[in-house]
Design an enzyme around this catalytic site. Structure first.
Site, PDB file in Angstrom:
ATOM      1  N   GLU A   1       0.893  -1.158   0.000  1.00  0.00           N
ATOM      2  CA  GLU A   1       0.000   0.000   0.000  1.00  0.00           C
ATOM      3  C   GLU A   1       0.926   1.200   0.000  1.00  0.00           C
ATOM      4  OE1 GLU A   1      -1.143   3.188   1.390  1.00  0.00           O
ATOM      5  OE2 GLU A   1      -1.925   2.234   3.185  1.00  0.00           O
TER       6      GLU A   1
ATOM      7  N   CYS B   1      -2.968   7.641   4.815  1.00  0.00           N
ATOM      8  CA  CYS B   1      -3.004   7.187   3.428  1.00  0.00           C
ATOM      9  C   CYS B   1      -4.306   7.558   2.735  1.00  0.00           C
ATOM     10  CB  CYS B   1      -2.773   5.684   3.358  1.00  0.00           C
ATOM     11  SG  CYS B   1      -3.690   4.742   4.596  1.00  0.00           S
TER      12      CYS B   1
END
Length: 525
Positions: free
Chosen positions: A265, A302
Site C-alpha cells: 500500500e 493514506c
C-alpha cells in the site's frame, strides 16, 4: 510492562547482534530510553525457520482454537492500551488519547477476524460430488478449500503505529488465515512495537501454540528487510509506505528463484470531485469538511483527501474561502519523524515548482519537527500539464483545482493514476455528470465515496483499502477489512479422497456446520 529492548524470536528475547538504537521524541528531539536491539541476517534466518516449523501445526489448528487465539490477542491489547498510548505519545508527538482509540479499534479488528475464522467462509469450501453414472464420462469427486500460504513478513508502518504495525490488520489477517508472522518493526516507534509484540508473544504461549507463530525483528538500514524478502521459506510480504520503498521490495521478491507476492500500500491523493449543483448548494461545507479531515494525523494518513477539484462557478468562492479559513486556523503540529517532516517540506516545494500558488497557510511552526498546514491552488490546465501536481504530498497540504467545466473535470479524472479512494459530491442535478465519471473512477480506485469524505474508513466486511497501481501492487486485494484474509490463502483441490482423509471443512457430514457450495448450490448441509 518494563521494556527490555530485545528482539522477540518465537518465545525468546534476543539481545542485539547488529548494534542498538533509541527512540526519538520528534516533538523535543530527545532520545528515549531504553536502548533497543538491532539484528541481522542470522536473526532473520532463526525467526523464519521457527515460523516454518510452526506452519504445519498452526495452519491446521481448528477454527474454534484459532479464533480463540485471536480473541486472546484482542483482550491483551486492550489491557495494555493506556501504557501503549503513553509510549506512542512519546515516540510520535501525537496525543495519547488518539492511540487509546486506535488500540481499541485494532482489538476490534482481531475480534472481527476471530468471527471470520469461526464462520469459515474464507475457506470457500466447494464440493462437486462424484457422478459415476454421468455420460459420456463419469465425474470423480472434487472438493476444494483455501489453505494458508506459509510464513508471512509484515513491514510495520510509521503513520498508524498500532493498526498498521506490529499488532495491526496485516498481522491479524495473516494469523487468521493460518500463517505464522514475522514483523519487521518500524524504527520510529520501537517501544510501542515491543509492547504490541509481547502481547502477541504472550497470547501464543497461553494458547499453547508453536512459538514460531510470531516473531518481532528490528534492524539497521535495508539489510534486515532485504534478508526477509529473500529468505526462501517466506511465502508473502506486506508493506505500507512509499512507492519507492514498496516497489524496491516488490521487484526484489520477483527476482527470487521462487517469486512471492508482495502486497504493498504505497501512495494515493484520494481526489475529491465536487460537481456543480453540489458546489452551489454546499460549497463552504464541503471545503471546510475536507480540510478538517485532511489535517487528521497532521496529514499523515493514506486516505487523506489531498486534491479537491471543482468547476469554477456558483459556490466555488465559498468552497475556496472555507477551505482557506480552516487551513489558516490550523496549528503547526509535530510530524512523525524528522525524515517525514523533511520530505513534506521538499514535496510542498515541488508543488510550488510545478506552478501551484499558495493561497493559505496555517500557524507558523514552533519546533523543527512541526508541519505547517498549506493550501495550494492550480487550474485544470496546470494539473493536466504537470504530472508532479498529481503526486502525493504526505503531510498537511491540500491542493485545490479550479476547473473550467464538466468536460475538463472528466479529462482531469482520466489523468489520475491508481488511487485508494475517490470521492464524489453531487446533487440530483449532477447525476448525468456523475454517471459519466463513475466508470472512469472505477478503473482508477478500489473505493468510491458519495457525499462524504475519504477518511475515516470503516473496517468491515465490505471495506476495500486497495486500488490499481501505484496505490497498491495488486488491486485484487484489500489490506483493510475482512477481505484482507484473502491475501494469505490459496486453493487446493482434493480429488477422489476417502472421507476420513479429507480436511474437516470438506467432509461429507460437514462436522463444522459451514456454509459450502455443493454441486453449485450454497448450503449448510
Amino acid at each position: 510492562m518494563t521494556l527490555t529492548g530485545d528482539l522477540l524470536i518465537g518465545a525468546s528475547r534476543v539481545p542485539a547482534t547488529a548494534g542498538t538504537m533509541k527512540a526519538l521524541n520528534p516533538a523535543t528531539g530527545e532520545l528515549i530510553e531504553p536502548e533497543f536491539a538491532l539484528g541481522g541476517a542470522s536473526e532473520v534466518d532463526r525467526a523464519v525457520r521457527l515460523a516454518d516449523e510452526a506452519f504445519d501445526s498452526y495452519s491446521h489448528t481448528g477454527l474454534v482454537e484459532r479464533a480463540a487465539f485471536l480473541d486472546l490477542v484482542a483482550d491483551k491489547l486492550e489491557a495494555v492500551k493506556e501504557e501503549l498510548a503513553a509510549r506512542l505519545a512519546l515516540e510520535t508527538g501525537l496525543p495519547a488519547a488518539q492511540f487509546e482509540g486506535e488500540a481499541t479499534r485494532t482489538a476490534g479488528v482481531f475480534r472481527k477476524f476471530a468471527t471470520v475464522v469461526r464462520q469459515g467462509r474464507f475457506l470457500q469450501a466447494t464440493i462437486d460430488p462424484a457422478q459415476p453414472e454421468r455420460q459420456p464420462a463419469p465425474r470423480v469427486d472434487h472438493r476444494l478449500q483455501k489453505v494458508a500460504l506459509g510464513p508471512v513478513v509484515v513491514f510495520g508502518a510509521s503513520n498508524f503505529p498500532i493498526s498498521y504495525s506490529v499488532a495491526g490488520g496485516d498481522t491479524a489477517s495473516a494469523l487468521a488465515a493460518g500463517c505464522p508472522v514475522i514483523v519487521k518493526a518500524h524504527n520510529a516507534h520501537p517501544g510501542a512495537s515491543e509492547i504490541e509484540g509481547r502481547v502477541i508473544q504472550e497470547a501464543v504461549a497461553e494458547a499453547g501454540l508453536h512459538e514460531g507463530v510470531f516473531s518481532l525483528l528490528r534492524g539497521p538500514g535495508n539489510e534486515i528487510g532485504e534478508a526477509l524478502v529473500d529468505h526462501p521459506l517466506v511465502r508473502a510480504v506486506t508493506f505500507t509506505g512509499s512507492e519507492v520503498g514498496g516497489m524496491a521490495l516488490y521487484r526484489r521478491a520477483q527476482k527470487r528463484p521462487d517469486p512471492i507476492p508482495v502486497f504493498t500500500e504505497m501512495t494515493s491523493v484520494n481526489p475529491t470531485f465536487v460537481l456543480p449543483a453540489a458546489l452551489a448548494a454546499r460549497g463552504a461545507e464541503i471545503g471546510a469538511g475536507l480540510v478538517q479531515r485532511a489535517m487528521y494525523n497532521v496529514g499523515q494518513a493514506c486516505l487523506k483527501p489531498a486534491v479537491l477539484l471543482a468547476v469554477d462557478g456558483p459556490g466555488f468562492g465559498e468552497l475556496r474561502d472555507a477551505a482557506a479559513a480552516e487551513i489558516e486556523k490550523a496549528a503547526a503540529r509535530t510530524m512523525l519523524t524528522p525524515g517525514i517532516r523533511d520530505a513534506y517540506t521538499r514535496n510542498a516545494q515541488r508543488l510550488e515548482s510545478g506552478g501551484a500558488s499558495r493561497i493559505a497557510a496555517g500557524q507558523e511552526p514552533a519546533g523543527a519537527g512541526d508541519g505547517q498546514s498549506l493550501l495550494y491552488e492550480v487550474s485544470g490546465e496546470q494539473l493536466l500539464a504537470e504530472p508532479a501536481l498529481r503526486e502525493e504530498v504526505f503531510g498537511p497540504a491540500v491542493l485545490l483545482v479550479r476547473l473550467t467545466g464538466p468536460d475538463q473535470l472528466i479529462e482531469v479524472a482520466r489523468a489520475f493514476r491508481g488511487q485508494l479512494s475517490a470521492t464524489l459530491h453531487a446533487e440530483a442535478a449532477d447525476r448525468a455528470t456523475a454517471g459519466q465519471l463513475l466508470p472512469i473512477l472505477e478503473r482508477r480506485t478500489g473505493r468510491i465515496v458519495f457525499n462524504a469524505f475519504s477518511i475515516p474508513q470503516e473496517v468491515s466486511y465490505a471495506s476495500t483499502h486497495g486500488g490499481p497501481f501505484p496505490a497498491t501492487s495488486d488491486s485484487r486485494f484489500t489490506s483493510v477489512g475482512m477481505g484482507a484474509i484473502e491475501r494469505f490463502v490459496r486453493p487446493v483441490t482434493y480429488q477422489n479422497f476417502p472421507d476420513e482423509l479429507l480436511p474437516e471443512p470438506l467432509r461429507e457430514a460437514n462436522p463444522l456446520h459451514l456454509w459450502r457450495v455443493v454441486d453449485g448450490e450454497l448450503t449448510q448441509h
